[in-house]
Design a protein around this motif. Structure first.
Motif, PDB file in Angstrom:
ATOM      1  N   PHE A 162       0.737  -1.413   0.088  1.00  0.00           N
ATOM      2  CA  PHE A 162       0.326   0.010  -0.151  1.00  0.00           C
ATOM      3  C   PHE A 162       0.855   1.483  -0.149  1.00  0.00           C
ATOM      4  O   PHE A 162       1.544   1.215   0.971  1.00  0.00           O
ATOM      5  CB  PHE A 162      -0.721   0.031   1.160  1.00  0.00           C
ATOM      6  CG  PHE A 162      -1.951  -1.299   1.176  1.00  0.00           C
ATOM      7  CD1 PHE A 162      -3.464  -0.555   0.392  1.00  0.00           C
ATOM      8  CD2 PHE A 162      -1.816  -1.863   1.836  1.00  0.00           C
ATOM      9  CE1 PHE A 162      -4.275  -1.413   0.323  1.00  0.00           C
ATOM     10  CE2 PHE A 162      -2.712  -2.735   1.455  1.00  0.00           C
ATOM     11  CZ  PHE A 162      -4.192  -2.402   1.310  1.00  0.00           C
ATOM     12  N   ILE A 163       0.477   1.996  -0.614  1.00  0.00           N
ATOM     13  CA  ILE A 163       1.718   3.046  -0.456  1.00  0.00           C
ATOM     14  C   ILE A 163       0.446   4.179  -0.556  1.00  0.00           C
ATOM     15  O   ILE A 163      -0.532   4.535   0.345  1.00  0.00           O
ATOM     16  CB  ILE A 163       1.420   3.939  -2.395  1.00  0.00           C
ATOM     17  CG1 ILE A 163       1.736   3.344  -3.431  1.00  0.00           C
ATOM     18  CG2 ILE A 163       1.687   5.400  -2.420  1.00  0.00           C
ATOM     19  CD1 ILE A 163       3.682   3.284  -3.289  1.00  0.00           C
ATOM     20  N   PRO A 164       0.912   5.018   1.029  1.00  0.00           N
ATOM     21  CA  PRO A 164       0.710   6.380   2.384  1.00  0.00           C
ATOM     22  C   PRO A 164       0.076   7.145   1.046  1.00  0.00           C
ATOM     23  O   PRO A 164       0.529   6.988   0.617  1.00  0.00           O
ATOM     24  CB  PRO A 164       1.956   6.616   2.612  1.00  0.00           C
ATOM     25  CG  PRO A 164       2.395   5.058   2.760  1.00  0.00           C
ATOM     26  CD  PRO A 164       2.616   4.799   1.322  1.00  0.00           C
ATOM     27  N   GLY A 191       1.156  10.251  -8.489  1.00  0.00           N
ATOM     28  CA  GLY A 191       0.476  10.698  -9.310  1.00  0.00           C
ATOM     29  C   GLY A 191      -0.006   9.089  -9.703  1.00  0.00           C
ATOM     30  O   GLY A 191       0.230   8.714  -9.765  1.00  0.00           O
ATOM     31  N   SER A 192      -0.195   9.282 -11.654  1.00  0.00           N
ATOM     32  CA  SER A 192      -0.316   8.040 -12.362  1.00  0.00           C
ATOM     33  C   SER A 192       0.565   8.051 -13.214  1.00  0.00           C
ATOM     34  O   SER A 192       1.555   8.847 -13.631  1.00  0.00           O
ATOM     35  CB  SER A 192      -2.094   7.933 -13.137  1.00  0.00           C
ATOM     36  OG  SER A 192      -1.516   9.447 -13.949  1.00  0.00           O
ATOM     37  N   LEU A 237      -1.137   3.000  -9.307  1.00  0.00           N
ATOM     38  CA  LEU A 237      -2.272   1.951  -8.110  1.00  0.00           C
ATOM     39  C   LEU A 237      -3.283   1.128  -8.278  1.00  0.00           C
ATOM     40  O   LEU A 237      -3.903   1.807  -9.954  1.00  0.00           O
ATOM     41  CB  LEU A 237      -2.191   3.580  -7.266  1.00  0.00           C
ATOM     42  CG  LEU A 237      -1.267   4.283  -6.828  1.00  0.00           C
ATOM     43  CD1 LEU A 237      -1.267   5.152  -6.130  1.00  0.00           C
ATOM     44  CD2 LEU A 237      -0.241   3.146  -6.126  1.00  0.00           C
ATOM     45  N   ASP A 238      -3.333   0.047  -8.011  1.00  0.00           N
ATOM     46  CA  ASP A 238      -4.516  -0.128  -8.276  1.00  0.00           C
ATOM     47  C   ASP A 238      -5.069  -0.103  -7.533  1.00  0.00           C
ATOM     48  O   ASP A 238      -4.899   1.496  -7.084  1.00  0.00           O
ATOM     49  CB  ASP A 238      -4.118  -2.004  -8.114  1.00  0.00           C
ATOM     50  CG  ASP A 238      -4.165  -2.085  -6.041  1.00  0.00           C
ATOM     51  OD1 ASP A 238      -4.731  -1.192  -5.521  1.00  0.00           O
ATOM     52  OD2 ASP A 238      -4.576  -3.679  -5.835  1.00  0.00           O
ATOM     53  N   ARG A 260      -2.391   0.306  -4.603  1.00  0.00           N
ATOM     54  CA  ARG A 260      -1.356  -0.355  -3.834  1.00  0.00           C
ATOM     55  C   ARG A 260      -0.421  -0.426  -5.447  1.00  0.00           C
ATOM     56  O   ARG A 260      -1.238  -0.188  -6.282  1.00  0.00           O
ATOM     57  CB  ARG A 260      -1.519  -2.248  -3.822  1.00  0.00           C
ATOM     58  CG  ARG A 260      -2.549  -2.745  -2.626  1.00  0.00           C
ATOM     59  CD  ARG A 260      -3.513  -4.255  -2.212  1.00  0.00           C
ATOM     60  NE  ARG A 260      -4.174  -4.309  -3.692  1.00  0.00           N
ATOM     61  CZ  ARG A 260      -4.322  -5.213  -3.630  1.00  0.00           C
ATOM     62  NH1 ARG A 260      -3.987  -6.063  -2.288  1.00  0.00           N
ATOM     63  NH2 ARG A 260      -4.971  -5.572  -4.312  1.00  0.00           N
ATOM     64  N   ILE A 261       0.691  -1.087  -5.019  1.00  0.00           N
ATOM     65  CA  ILE A 261       1.737  -1.424  -6.282  1.00  0.00           C
ATOM     66  C   ILE A 261       2.350  -2.570  -6.376  1.00  0.00           C
ATOM     67  O   ILE A 261       2.738  -2.978  -4.635  1.00  0.00           O
ATOM     68  CB  ILE A 261       2.498   0.468  -6.364  1.00  0.00           C
ATOM     69  CG1 ILE A 261       3.554  -0.222  -7.688  1.00  0.00           C
ATOM     70  CG2 ILE A 261       3.647  -0.143  -5.245  1.00  0.00           C
ATOM     71  CD1 ILE A 261       2.893   0.321  -8.684  1.00  0.00           C
ATOM     72  N   LEU A 262       2.617  -3.618  -7.252  1.00  0.00           N
ATOM     73  CA  LEU A 262       3.256  -4.607  -7.151  1.00  0.00           C
ATOM     74  C   LEU A 262       4.762  -3.384  -7.674  1.00  0.00           C
ATOM     75  O   LEU A 262       4.974  -3.516  -8.241  1.00  0.00           O
ATOM     76  CB  LEU A 262       2.660  -5.454  -8.366  1.00  0.00           C
ATOM     77  CG  LEU A 262       3.798  -6.596  -8.755  1.00  0.00           C
ATOM     78  CD1 LEU A 262       3.560  -7.568  -7.800  1.00  0.00           C
ATOM     79  CD2 LEU A 262       2.902  -7.205  -9.856  1.00  0.00           C
TER      80      LEU A 262
END
Length: 173
Positions: A19-21, A29-30, A85-86, A90-92
Motif C-alpha cells: 500500500f502506498i501511504p 500521481g499516475s 496504483l490498483d 497498492r503497487i506491485l
C-alpha cells in the motif's frame, strides 16, 4: 509539484504488493516509474515529470563514455515505467527489484520521502544503514557528478535531478 517528506512503515504482501501511504499518492500521481534510488541502494518511485528529467540528464552521458554508459545501463535496466496504483492504493513491486533488496518474502518496509521522489526500503537494511557508503557506488556517482554535472568555475551547475553532490571526491581509475 508536491514534495515527498516523512516516513511510514507498511508490509509488503506475499505477492509483492504494498500500500502506498495516502499522503504520498497525490504527489506520486499516475504513470510513475519504479527504479533504483540515486545511490543505487534501494527502490525509488518517481513521478512522471521527475523521471523524464532524470532521463534527460542521463541522456547527456555520451555513448563513448564506457563507465557512464554502464551506469546508465544498470539504472535503466532496473527501471519500470508506466506504473499505477490498483483500486486499493497498492503497487506491485517488480520481482527483480524485490530480489535485489531482500523483499521476496512478506516483511515490513519503510517509505522515506526524499523531496521529489519516494524511497522504499527493506526495514532491516534501513535500520542497518550507516554513513559509510558503498565505495564502488560512491566512486561511480562521484565520477558521474564530476564529469557531467559539476559546473565549471563561474557557471551554474547542470541539475543531476536529485543526486546530491557527493561528500567525497575519488577519481575513477
Amino acid at each position: 509539484m508536491e514534495s515527498f517528506t516523512g516516513s511510514a512503515v507498511h508490509t509488503i504482501d506475499p505477492k509483492g504488493r504494498v500500500f502506498i501511504p495516502t499522503n504520498y499518492r497525490e504527489a506520486l500521481g499516475s504513470d510513475f516509474t519504479i527504479a533504483l534510488n540515486n545511490d543505487l541502494r534501494t527502490i525509488a518511485m518517481y513521478p512522471r515529470e521527475i523521471w523524464r528529467e532524470k532521463c534527460e540528464a542521463y541522456g547527456r552521458i555520451p555513448d563513448a563514455d564506457r563507465v557512464g554508459r554502464n551506469f546508465v545501463r544498470y539504472v535503466m535496466g532496473n527501471t519500470y515505467t508506466g506504473c499505477n496504483l490498483d483500486g486499493q492504493g497498492r503497487i506491485l513491486i517488480p520481482q527483480t527489484l524485490r530480489a535485489m533488496f531482500g523483499l521476496m518474502e512478506q516483511k515490513d518496509i519503510r517509505f522515506i520521502g526524499v523531496g521529489e521522489y519516494l524511497e522504499l526500503w527493506n526495514i532491516e537494511q534501513y535500520h542497518g544503514l550507516t554513513m559509510t557508503p558503498n565505495d564502488e557506488a560512491d566512486r561511480i556517482l562521484d565520477y558521474i557528478y564530476d564529469t557531467y554535472f559539476k559546473a565549471p568555475a563561474g557557471h551554474e551547475a547542470l541539475s543531476l535531478i536529485h543526486i546530491s553532490e557527493p561528500t567525497r571526491r575519488t577519481p575513477i581509475s
